[in-house]
Design a protein around this motif. Structure first.
Motif, PDB file in Angstrom:
ATOM      1  N   ALA A  42       0.833  -1.206   0.000  1.00 53.21           N
ATOM      2  CA  ALA A  42       0.000   0.000   0.000  1.00 53.21           C
ATOM      3  C   ALA A  42       0.869   1.259   0.000  1.00 53.21           C
ATOM      4  O   ALA A  42       0.556   2.242  -0.683  1.00 53.21           O
ATOM      5  CB  ALA A  42      -0.932   0.001   1.211  1.00 53.21           C
ATOM      6  N   MET A  43       1.970   1.235   0.751  1.00 55.27           N
ATOM      7  CA  MET A  43       2.873   2.389   0.774  1.00 55.27           C
ATOM      8  C   MET A  43       3.483   2.634  -0.604  1.00 55.27           C
ATOM      9  O   MET A  43       3.603   3.793  -1.046  1.00 55.27           O
ATOM     10  CB  MET A  43       3.969   2.159   1.817  1.00 55.27           C
ATOM     11  CG  MET A  43       3.479   2.187   3.253  1.00 55.27           C
ATOM     12  SD  MET A  43       4.799   1.848   4.456  1.00 55.27           S
ATOM     13  CE  MET A  43       5.768   3.362   4.288  1.00 55.27           C
ATOM     14  N   VAL A  44       3.878   1.560  -1.273  1.00 56.62           N
ATOM     15  CA  VAL A  44       4.447   1.693  -2.625  1.00 56.62           C
ATOM     16  C   VAL A  44       3.400   2.274  -3.576  1.00 56.62           C
ATOM     17  O   VAL A  44       3.696   3.160  -4.391  1.00 56.62           O
ATOM     18  CB  VAL A  44       4.943   0.327  -3.139  1.00 56.62           C
ATOM     19  CG1 VAL A  44       5.343   0.410  -4.613  1.00 56.62           C
ATOM     20  CG2 VAL A  44       6.130  -0.155  -2.304  1.00 56.62           C
ATOM     21  N   MET A  45       2.161   1.788  -3.481  1.00 53.39           N
ATOM     22  CA  MET A  45       1.084   2.291  -4.327  1.00 53.39           C
ATOM     23  C   MET A  45       0.813   3.768  -4.066  1.00 53.39           C
ATOM     24  O   MET A  45       0.719   4.582  -5.005  1.00 53.39           O
ATOM     25  CB  MET A  45      -0.188   1.473  -4.087  1.00 53.39           C
ATOM     26  CG  MET A  45      -0.103   0.031  -4.580  1.00 53.39           C
ATOM     27  SD  MET A  45      -1.264  -1.102  -3.745  1.00 53.39           S
ATOM     28  CE  MET A  45      -2.838  -0.319  -4.069  1.00 53.39           C
ATOM     29  N   HIS A  46       0.697   4.132  -2.796  1.00 55.42           N
ATOM     30  CA  HIS A  46       0.448   5.538  -2.429  1.00 55.42           C
ATOM     31  C   HIS A  46       1.565   6.448  -2.944  1.00 55.42           C
ATOM     32  O   HIS A  46       1.307   7.508  -3.539  1.00 55.42           O
ATOM     33  CB  HIS A  46       0.369   5.694  -0.914  1.00 55.42           C
ATOM     34  CG  HIS A  46      -0.805   5.022  -0.296  1.00 55.42           C
ATOM     35  ND1 HIS A  46      -0.928   4.831   1.071  1.00 55.42           N
ATOM     36  CD2 HIS A  46      -1.936   4.487  -0.839  1.00 55.42           C
ATOM     37  CE1 HIS A  46      -2.052   4.209   1.330  1.00 55.42           C
ATOM     38  NE2 HIS A  46      -2.684   3.992   0.197  1.00 55.42           N
ATOM     39  N   PHE A  47       2.816   6.036  -2.682  1.00 56.53           N
ATOM     40  CA  PHE A  47       3.955   6.876  -3.045  1.00 56.53           C
ATOM     41  C   PHE A  47       4.075   7.026  -4.563  1.00 56.53           C
ATOM     42  O   PHE A  47       4.258   8.135  -5.079  1.00 56.53           O
ATOM     43  CB  PHE A  47       5.244   6.288  -2.468  1.00 56.53           C
ATOM     44  CG  PHE A  47       6.459   7.130  -2.723  1.00 56.53           C
ATOM     45  CD1 PHE A  47       6.582   8.397  -2.168  1.00 56.53           C
ATOM     46  CD2 PHE A  47       7.492   6.664  -3.529  1.00 56.53           C
ATOM     47  CE1 PHE A  47       7.700   9.181  -2.403  1.00 56.53           C
ATOM     48  CE2 PHE A  47       8.617   7.439  -3.770  1.00 56.53           C
ATOM     49  CZ  PHE A  47       8.725   8.706  -3.209  1.00 56.53           C
ATOM     50  N   GLY A  48       3.945   5.905  -5.299  1.00 55.15           N
ATOM     51  CA  GLY A  48       4.037   5.977  -6.756  1.00 55.15           C
ATOM     52  C   GLY A  48       2.946   6.854  -7.340  1.00 55.15           C
ATOM     53  O   GLY A  48       3.198   7.681  -8.222  1.00 55.15           O
ATOM     54  N   TRP A  49       1.709   6.686  -6.835  1.00 54.36           N
ATOM     55  CA  TRP A  49       0.585   7.479  -7.333  1.00 54.36           C
ATOM     56  C   TRP A  49       0.809   8.958  -7.056  1.00 54.36           C
ATOM     57  O   TRP A  49       0.591   9.810  -7.928  1.00 54.36           O
ATOM     58  CB  TRP A  49      -0.703   6.999  -6.650  1.00 54.36           C
ATOM     59  CG  TRP A  49      -1.977   7.438  -7.287  1.00 54.36           C
ATOM     60  CD1 TRP A  49      -2.718   6.745  -8.195  1.00 54.36           C
ATOM     61  CD2 TRP A  49      -2.679   8.673  -7.060  1.00 54.36           C
ATOM     62  NE1 TRP A  49      -3.845   7.465  -8.546  1.00 54.36           N
ATOM     63  CE2 TRP A  49      -3.848   8.653  -7.863  1.00 54.36           C
ATOM     64  CE3 TRP A  49      -2.433   9.782  -6.261  1.00 54.36           C
ATOM     65  CZ2 TRP A  49      -4.760   9.700  -7.883  1.00 54.36           C
ATOM     66  CZ3 TRP A  49      -3.345  10.837  -6.282  1.00 54.36           C
ATOM     67  CH2 TRP A  49      -4.484  10.793  -7.077  1.00 54.36           C
ATOM     68  N   SER A  50       1.264   9.278  -5.845  1.00 57.82           N
ATOM     69  CA  SER A  50       1.471  10.669  -5.466  1.00 57.82           C
ATOM     70  C   SER A  50       2.587  11.308  -6.284  1.00 57.82           C
ATOM     71  O   SER A  50       2.439  12.435  -6.775  1.00 57.82           O
ATOM     72  CB  SER A  50       1.799  10.748  -3.967  1.00 57.82           C
ATOM     73  OG  SER A  50       1.892  12.095  -3.535  1.00 57.82           O
ATOM     74  N   VAL A  51       3.690  10.602  -6.449  1.00 56.23           N
ATOM     75  CA  VAL A  51       4.803  11.137  -7.257  1.00 56.23           C
ATOM     76  C   VAL A  51       4.342  11.392  -8.684  1.00 56.23           C
ATOM     77  O   VAL A  51       4.609  12.451  -9.274  1.00 56.23           O
ATOM     78  CB  VAL A  51       6.001  10.170  -7.242  1.00 56.23           C
ATOM     79  CG1 VAL A  51       7.057  10.605  -8.263  1.00 56.23           C
ATOM     80  CG2 VAL A  51       6.630  10.101  -5.858  1.00 56.23           C
ATOM     81  N   GLY A  52       3.631  10.405  -9.277  1.00 58.48           N
ATOM     82  CA  GLY A  52       3.159  10.563 -10.649  1.00 58.48           C
ATOM     83  C   GLY A  52       2.215  11.738 -10.802  1.00 58.48           C
ATOM     84  O   GLY A  52       2.304  12.505 -11.769  1.00 58.48           O
ATOM     85  N   PHE A  53       1.314  11.905  -9.843  1.00 57.58           N
ATOM     86  CA  PHE A  53       0.360  13.013  -9.905  1.00 57.58           C
ATOM     87  C   PHE A  53       1.081  14.356  -9.892  1.00 57.58           C
ATOM     88  O   PHE A  53       0.808  15.235 -10.719  1.00 57.58           O
ATOM     89  CB  PHE A  53      -0.608  12.924  -8.722  1.00 57.58           C
ATOM     90  CG  PHE A  53      -1.764  13.881  -8.817  1.00 57.58           C
ATOM     91  CD1 PHE A  53      -2.990  13.447  -9.274  1.00 57.58           C
ATOM     92  CD2 PHE A  53      -1.620  15.224  -8.456  1.00 57.58           C
ATOM     93  CE1 PHE A  53      -4.071  14.325  -9.353  1.00 57.58           C
ATOM     94  CE2 PHE A  53      -2.682  16.102  -8.545  1.00 57.58           C
ATOM     95  CZ  PHE A  53      -3.909  15.655  -8.995  1.00 57.58           C
ATOM     96  N   TRP A  54       2.023  14.525  -8.941  1.00 55.99           N
ATOM     97  CA  TRP A  54       2.716  15.803  -8.820  1.00 55.99           C
ATOM     98  C   TRP A  54       3.630  16.078 -10.015  1.00 55.99           C
ATOM     99  O   TRP A  54       3.751  17.223 -10.458  1.00 55.99           O
ATOM    100  CB  TRP A  54       3.504  15.860  -7.517  1.00 55.99           C
ATOM    101  CG  TRP A  54       2.625  16.053  -6.313  1.00 55.99           C
ATOM    102  CD1 TRP A  54       2.353  15.142  -5.333  1.00 55.99           C
ATOM    103  CD2 TRP A  54       1.876  17.230  -5.973  1.00 55.99           C
ATOM    104  NE1 TRP A  54       1.481  15.673  -4.407  1.00 55.99           N
ATOM    105  CE2 TRP A  54       1.170  16.950  -4.769  1.00 55.99           C
ATOM    106  CE3 TRP A  54       1.725  18.481  -6.557  1.00 55.99           C
ATOM    107  CZ2 TRP A  54       0.338  17.875  -4.160  1.00 55.99           C
ATOM    108  CZ3 TRP A  54       0.889  19.411  -5.946  1.00 55.99           C
ATOM    109  CH2 TRP A  54       0.224  19.109  -4.765  1.00 55.99           C
ATOM    110  N   LEU A  55       4.258  15.036 -10.545  1.00 52.12           N
ATOM    111  CA  LEU A  55       5.104  15.227 -11.726  1.00 52.12           C
ATOM    112  C   LEU A  55       4.281  15.716 -12.912  1.00 52.12           C
ATOM    113  O   LEU A  55       4.712  16.595 -13.662  1.00 52.12           O
ATOM    114  CB  LEU A  55       5.806  13.911 -12.092  1.00 52.12           C
ATOM    115  CG  LEU A  55       6.952  13.461 -11.178  1.00 52.12           C
ATOM    116  CD1 LEU A  55       7.487  12.108 -11.635  1.00 52.12           C
ATOM    117  CD2 LEU A  55       8.085  14.493 -11.161  1.00 52.12           C
TER     118      LEU A  55
END
Length: 337
Positions: free
Chosen positions: A312-325
């Motif tokens: 879940a942490m990997v999913m949250h972090f990847g999604w958040s990074v992608g959104f902000w990028l």
């Protein structure tokens, strides 16, 4: 002569298209096509395999099956994306067809999956029938990812991540669409590599079309089997969601806004040398996720699920990074006429 004049050959049009976008799926494509053939025969539909340039023998497998069954057609999807694959299939083979059914090469489907979709489309009058997507894994990491993706912690309570009793929705996992509605809104936006389904659903709803989530059938999704692949998958999801919001000037839902904080929280933790409070939000988030994994493992008596919190942490972090990028990255320049 039988008195009725010479017989004229007529073109038999399919009732629908069952489309499989794929790329390097030699391990799965043969079995999947064979599983779908009885449904295609019952429904009078064609099976379209839109291949994105496979190099592992996928095309040869499909060509061999197609040589024995004229209902099966192999197309070359030079744009490689799934969105382009569906658009290509509808444009090339959709003449006279009523609906298109989208099949994922990495999914598992009940034998009556296509029949149920068509039945519900006709009973409800829906322009699109979507389904619940339940996740299942076979290895330690994949099982943990599945546990995370089947949970509210991992997916924020998305309706299509849980079984439905049948209801009208804004979005769900794409299964069947009436080709008339699909064409009316312009099909998939091929600039989207991820989140193209939600983007199309937005346009369908805006144009007055209705989306029904099936309570009669669902599909099984087999997730990534490594955390690195999972990260890059959710990086793409985050980018796609941000692109969707920017295109339609939408306001993110609460369940989407919460994961947005993850990347800023990780960046904030880098300043913990200035003040220890900077790392507190990161510790809270990590504790919630890891605690969830342990609780899931204990409650379900499955040690593999202990890693669900990390997934879940990997999913949250990847999604958040992608959104902000995507949100903060350069915008394509509009041409001035």
């Amino acid at each position: 002569m039988d008195g009725h004049g010479p017989m004229m050959q007529t073109k038999i049009l399919p009732s629908g298209l069952i489309v499989i976008p794929c790329l390097n799926e030699a391990a799965h494509i043969g079995a999947l096509v064979h599983e779908l053939r009885p449904a295609a025969e019952r429904l009078g539909a064609r099976i379209i395999v839109a291949d994105g340039g496979s190099t592992d023998g996928t095309r040869a497998i499909v060509e061999e099956i197609a040589g024995k069954d004229p209902r099966i057609i192999l197309l070359h999807n030079e744009k490689r994306l799934q969105s382009a694959a569906i658009n290509l299939a509808v444009a090339s083979c959709g003449e006279g067809a009523e609906y298109v059914i989208r099949i994922d090469a990495h999914g598992g489907y009940p034998p009556d999956y296509c029949d149920r979709l068509v039945q519900e489309a006709r009973v409800t009058g829906a322009d699109s029938v979507v389904v619940s997507m339940l996740t299942s894994g076979s290895g330690m990491v994949q099982k943990a990812v599945a546990a995370a993706q089947n949970s509210k912690l991992g997916t924020g309570g998305s309706k299509h991540r849980h079984l439905s009793v049948g209801e009208w929705v804004d979005h769900g996992h794409h299964a069947l669409m009436r080709i008339s509605a699909f064409k009316a809104v312009g099909g998939y936006d091929e600039t989207f590599s991820h989140n193209e389904d939600a983007e199309l659903d937005y346009r369908l709803r805006k144009a007055g079309y209705r989306i029904w989530m099936s309570g009669k059938t669902q599909m099984i999704y087999y997730p990534r089997s490594s955390l690195a692949d999972l990260y890059f998958q959710y990086l793409g999801y985050g980018r796609g969601r941000a692109k969707n919001i920017l295109k339609h000037r939408m306001i993110p839902k609460v369940r989407q806004m919460v994961p947005l904080l993850v990347f800023p929280v990780v960046l904030l933790a880098a300043f913990s040398f200035v003040h220890w409070l900077a790392i507190t939000p990161l510790l809270v988030w990590a504790s919630v996720c890891l605690g969830y994994g342990v609780w899931t493992a204990i409650s379900q008596r499955n040690p593999d699920n202990a890693l669900a919190g990390i997934s879940a942490m990997v999913m949250h972090f990847g999604w958040s990074v992608g959104f902000w990028l995507q949100l903060l990255g350069p915008r394509p320049q509009r041409r001035v006429a």
